[in-house]
Design a protein around this motif. Structure first.
Motif, PDB file in Angstrom:
ATOM      1  N   THR A  32      41.129  49.771  34.645  1.00 43.92           N
ATOM      2  CA  THR A  32      40.276  50.978  34.481  1.00 43.92           C
ATOM      3  C   THR A  32      38.978  50.338  34.182  1.00 43.92           C
ATOM      4  O   THR A  32      38.039  50.843  34.858  1.00 43.92           O
ATOM      5  CB  THR A  32      40.758  51.762  33.121  1.00 43.92           C
ATOM      6  N   ALA A  33      38.758  49.315  33.335  1.00 44.12           N
ATOM      7  CA  ALA A  33      37.363  49.150  33.094  1.00 44.12           C
ATOM      8  C   ALA A  33      36.517  48.327  34.149  1.00 44.12           C
ATOM      9  O   ALA A  33      35.264  48.757  34.323  1.00 44.12           O
ATOM     10  CB  ALA A  33      37.492  48.124  31.898  1.00 44.12           C
ATOM     11  N   LEU A  34      37.217  47.409  34.785  1.00 47.33           N
ATOM     12  CA  LEU A  34      36.553  46.641  35.781  1.00 47.33           C
ATOM     13  C   LEU A  34      36.010  47.321  37.098  1.00 47.33           C
ATOM     14  O   LEU A  34      34.783  47.336  37.511  1.00 47.33           O
ATOM     15  CB  LEU A  34      37.231  45.192  36.161  1.00 47.33           C
ATOM     16  N   PRO A  35      36.938  48.249  37.679  1.00 47.68           N
ATOM     17  CA  PRO A  35      36.743  49.077  38.726  1.00 47.68           C
ATOM     18  C   PRO A  35      35.195  49.992  38.374  1.00 47.68           C
ATOM     19  O   PRO A  35      34.492  50.253  39.225  1.00 47.68           O
ATOM     20  CB  PRO A  35      37.710  49.976  39.367  1.00 47.68           C
ATOM     21  N   ARG A  36      35.272  50.400  37.148  1.00 47.72           N
ATOM     22  CA  ARG A  36      34.085  51.355  36.787  1.00 47.72           C
ATOM     23  C   ARG A  36      32.919  50.708  36.997  1.00 47.72           C
ATOM     24  O   ARG A  36      31.833  51.578  37.316  1.00 47.72           O
ATOM     25  CB  ARG A  36      34.344  51.590  35.249  1.00 47.72           C
ATOM     26  N   VAL A  37      32.612  49.511  36.635  1.00 49.30           N
ATOM     27  CA  VAL A  37      31.402  48.475  36.968  1.00 49.30           C
ATOM     28  C   VAL A  37      31.411  47.840  37.985  1.00 49.30           C
ATOM     29  O   VAL A  37      30.394  47.150  38.203  1.00 49.30           O
ATOM     30  CB  VAL A  37      31.173  48.075  35.368  1.00 49.30           C
ATOM     31  N   ALA A  38      32.146  47.766  39.117  1.00 49.17           N
ATOM     32  CA  ALA A  38      32.356  47.130  40.120  1.00 49.17           C
ATOM     33  C   ALA A  38      31.462  47.616  41.171  1.00 49.17           C
ATOM     34  O   ALA A  38      31.548  48.746  41.381  1.00 49.17           O
ATOM     35  CB  ALA A  38      33.585  46.624  40.587  1.00 49.17           C
ATOM     36  N   THR A  39      31.075  46.812  42.247  1.00 48.96           N
ATOM     37  CA  THR A  39      30.552  47.398  43.367  1.00 48.96           C
ATOM     38  C   THR A  39      31.704  47.757  44.173  1.00 48.96           C
ATOM     39  O   THR A  39      32.771  47.174  44.073  1.00 48.96           O
ATOM     40  CB  THR A  39      29.767  46.323  44.239  1.00 48.96           C
ATOM     41  N   ALA A  40      31.408  48.502  45.444  1.00 53.42           N
ATOM     42  CA  ALA A  40      32.422  48.980  46.193  1.00 53.42           C
ATOM     43  C   ALA A  40      32.999  47.719  46.948  1.00 53.42           C
ATOM     44  O   ALA A  40      34.233  47.511  47.361  1.00 53.42           O
ATOM     45  CB  ALA A  40      32.058  49.834  47.309  1.00 53.42           C
ATOM     46  N   ASP A  41      32.241  46.548  47.242  1.00 50.88           N
ATOM     47  CA  ASP A  41      32.856  45.528  48.086  1.00 50.88           C
ATOM     48  C   ASP A  41      32.823  44.242  47.033  1.00 50.88           C
ATOM     49  O   ASP A  41      32.690  43.247  47.365  1.00 50.88           O
ATOM     50  CB  ASP A  41      31.971  45.036  49.120  1.00 50.88           C
ATOM     51  N   VAL A  42      33.359  44.338  45.850  1.00 49.48           N
ATOM     52  CA  VAL A  42      33.637  43.408  44.752  1.00 49.48           C
ATOM     53  C   VAL A  42      34.623  42.327  45.320  1.00 49.48           C
ATOM     54  O   VAL A  42      35.486  42.911  46.116  1.00 49.48           O
ATOM     55  CB  VAL A  42      34.087  44.265  43.409  1.00 49.48           C
ATOM     56  N   ARG A  43      34.103  41.359  44.845  1.00 48.18           N
ATOM     57  CA  ARG A  43      35.225  40.268  45.211  1.00 48.18           C
ATOM     58  C   ARG A  43      35.893  39.568  43.760  1.00 48.18           C
ATOM     59  O   ARG A  43      35.083  39.350  42.896  1.00 48.18           O
ATOM     60  CB  ARG A  43      34.404  38.746  45.794  1.00 48.18           C
ATOM     61  N   ALA A  44      37.157  39.206  44.089  1.00 45.67           N
ATOM     62  CA  ALA A  44      37.910  38.958  42.879  1.00 45.67           C
ATOM     63  C   ALA A  44      38.769  37.450  43.207  1.00 45.67           C
ATOM     64  O   ALA A  44      39.496  37.633  44.261  1.00 45.67           O
ATOM     65  CB  ALA A  44      38.969  39.821  42.191  1.00 45.67           C
ATOM     66  N   LEU A  45      38.097  36.550  42.566  1.00 38.07           N
ATOM     67  CA  LEU A  45      38.968  35.230  42.579  1.00 38.07           C
ATOM     68  C   LEU A  45      39.769  34.748  41.497  1.00 38.07           C
ATOM     69  O   LEU A  45      39.252  34.262  40.343  1.00 38.07           O
ATOM     70  CB  LEU A  45      37.839  34.079  43.004  1.00 38.07           C
ATOM     71  N   TRP A  46      41.323  35.270  41.434  1.00 38.63           N
ATOM     72  CA  TRP A  46      41.857  34.968  40.308  1.00 38.63           C
ATOM     73  C   TRP A  46      43.243  34.105  40.701  1.00 38.63           C
ATOM     74  O   TRP A  46      43.722  34.127  41.737  1.00 38.63           O
ATOM     75  CB  TRP A  46      42.556  36.511  39.686  1.00 38.63           C
ATOM     76  N   PRO A  47      43.756  33.371  39.703  1.00 37.55           N
ATOM     77  CA  PRO A  47      44.754  32.366  39.695  1.00 37.55           C
ATOM     78  C   PRO A  47      46.165  33.325  40.491  1.00 37.55           C
ATOM     79  O   PRO A  47      46.315  34.211  39.954  1.00 37.55           O
ATOM     80  CB  PRO A  47      45.029  31.981  38.378  1.00 37.55           C
ATOM     81  N   GLY A  48      46.674  32.566  41.261  1.00 39.48           N
ATOM     82  CA  GLY A  48      48.003  33.104  41.669  1.00 39.48           C
ATOM     83  C   GLY A  48      47.759  33.995  42.854  1.00 39.48           C
ATOM     84  O   GLY A  48      48.876  34.619  43.170  1.00 39.48           O
ATOM     85  N   VAL A  49      46.812  34.605  43.238  1.00 36.82           N
ATOM     86  CA  VAL A  49      46.613  35.690  44.322  1.00 36.82           C
ATOM     87  C   VAL A  49      45.442  35.197  45.359  1.00 36.82           C
ATOM     88  O   VAL A  49      44.597  34.439  45.023  1.00 36.82           O
ATOM     89  CB  VAL A  49      46.256  36.932  43.646  1.00 36.82           C
ATOM     90  N   ALA A  50      45.791  35.516  46.491  1.00 38.76           N
ATOM     91  CA  ALA A  50      44.583  35.257  47.524  1.00 38.76           C
ATOM     92  C   ALA A  50      43.381  36.180  47.110  1.00 38.76           C
ATOM     93  O   ALA A  50      43.545  37.164  46.027  1.00 38.76           O
ATOM     94  CB  ALA A  50      44.977  36.024  48.856  1.00 38.76           C
ATOM     95  N   PRO A  51      42.251  35.764  47.423  1.00 39.02           N
ATOM     96  CA  PRO A  51      41.026  36.678  47.275  1.00 39.02           C
ATOM     97  C   PRO A  51      41.071  38.244  47.475  1.00 39.02           C
ATOM     98  O   PRO A  51      41.875  38.419  48.505  1.00 39.02           O
ATOM     99  CB  PRO A  51      39.925  36.062  48.010  1.00 39.02           C
ATOM    100  N   ILE A  53      39.319  41.956  47.725  1.00 43.34           N
ATOM    101  CA  ILE A  53      38.081  42.206  48.109  1.00 43.34           C
ATOM    102  C   ILE A  53      38.251  44.040  48.178  1.00 43.34           C
ATOM    103  O   ILE A  53      39.061  44.440  48.675  1.00 43.34           O
ATOM    104  CB  ILE A  53      37.902  41.994  49.695  1.00 43.34           C
ATOM    105  N   GLY A  54      37.294  44.399  47.536  1.00 44.31           N
ATOM    106  CA  GLY A  54      36.982  45.832  47.262  1.00 44.31           C
ATOM    107  C   GLY A  54      37.499  46.626  45.986  1.00 44.31           C
ATOM    108  O   GLY A  54      38.366  46.033  45.435  1.00 44.31           O
ATOM    109  N   ARG A  55      36.603  47.395  45.494  1.00 43.90           N
ATOM    110  CA  ARG A  55      37.242  48.057  44.376  1.00 43.90           C
ATOM    111  C   ARG A  55      38.480  48.537  44.250  1.00 43.90           C
ATOM    112  O   ARG A  55      39.235  48.485  43.248  1.00 43.90           O
ATOM    113  CB  ARG A  55      36.159  49.227  43.786  1.00 43.90           C
ATOM    114  N   ASP A  56      38.849  49.202  45.357  1.00 43.86           N
ATOM    115  CA  ASP A  56      40.316  49.904  45.237  1.00 43.86           C
ATOM    116  C   ASP A  56      41.278  48.816  45.293  1.00 43.86           C
ATOM    117  O   ASP A  56      42.430  48.881  44.408  1.00 43.86           O
ATOM    118  CB  ASP A  56      40.730  50.728  46.589  1.00 43.86           C
ATOM    119  N   ALA A  57      41.112  47.834  45.974  1.00 42.55           N
ATOM    120  CA  ALA A  57      42.125  46.575  46.014  1.00 42.55           C
ATOM    121  C   ALA A  57      42.063  45.946  44.503  1.00 42.55           C
ATOM    122  O   ALA A  57      43.226  45.521  44.126  1.00 42.55           O
ATOM    123  CB  ALA A  57      41.769  45.504  46.950  1.00 42.55           C
TER     124      ALA A  57
END
Length: 133
Positions: A32-51, A53-57
């Motif tokens: 809930t918290a991160l998407p609330r302040v993310a841009t529509a095209d946010v990128r997330a680089l987290w361990p164990g998953v492919a990059p 892209i996007g607030r909904d993803a």
């Protein structure tokens, strides 16, 4: 005001935004918290998953992680922030911990966020995590 003064003022606001995100993540969960302040095209680089892209993803992935491990708590500790002289782009970094329902440490490491300043305030462009183990 000089560009250095503008940047320092925005740096203070960015620290508030990052710490606010950390508090909201603990209270409401990161899905809930991160998407609330993310841009529509946010990128997330987290361990164990492919990059991701996007607030909904980002929201869907965090929701799936939360559903798979009920009671998990995410904690972030902001260490520093830097802002461009124009005051429109910034970066924060710190440490994070993921605790399972019984309080045990499931993961810990460092994070980095790139932010952009938009009309509504600071928004996350990139969220990256680097686990310590």
């Amino acid at each position: 005001a000089s560009s250095a003064a503008v940047a320092e003022g925005q740096r203070a606001m960015l620290l508030i935004a990052d710490r606010g995100l950390a508090a909201a993540g603990r209270a409401d969960g990161p899905a809930t918290a991160l998407p609330r302040v993310a841009t529509a095209d946010v990128r997330a680089l987290w361990p164990g998953v492919a990059p991701v892209i996007g607030r909904d993803a980002v929201s869907a992935l965090l929701a799936a992680r939360t559903a798979a491990a009920p009671g998990t708590v995410y904690e972030w500790r902001t260490l520093e922030a830097r802002v461009a002289r124009a005051g429109d782009l910034g970066v924060t970094w710190g440490t994070y911990a993921v605790r399972n329902a019984d309080g045990g440490l499931a993961e810990e490491g460092s994070y980095l966020r790139v932010w952009t300043r938009e009309q509504g305030g600071w928004r996350v462009l990139l969220d990256a995590a680097n686990p310590a183990r």
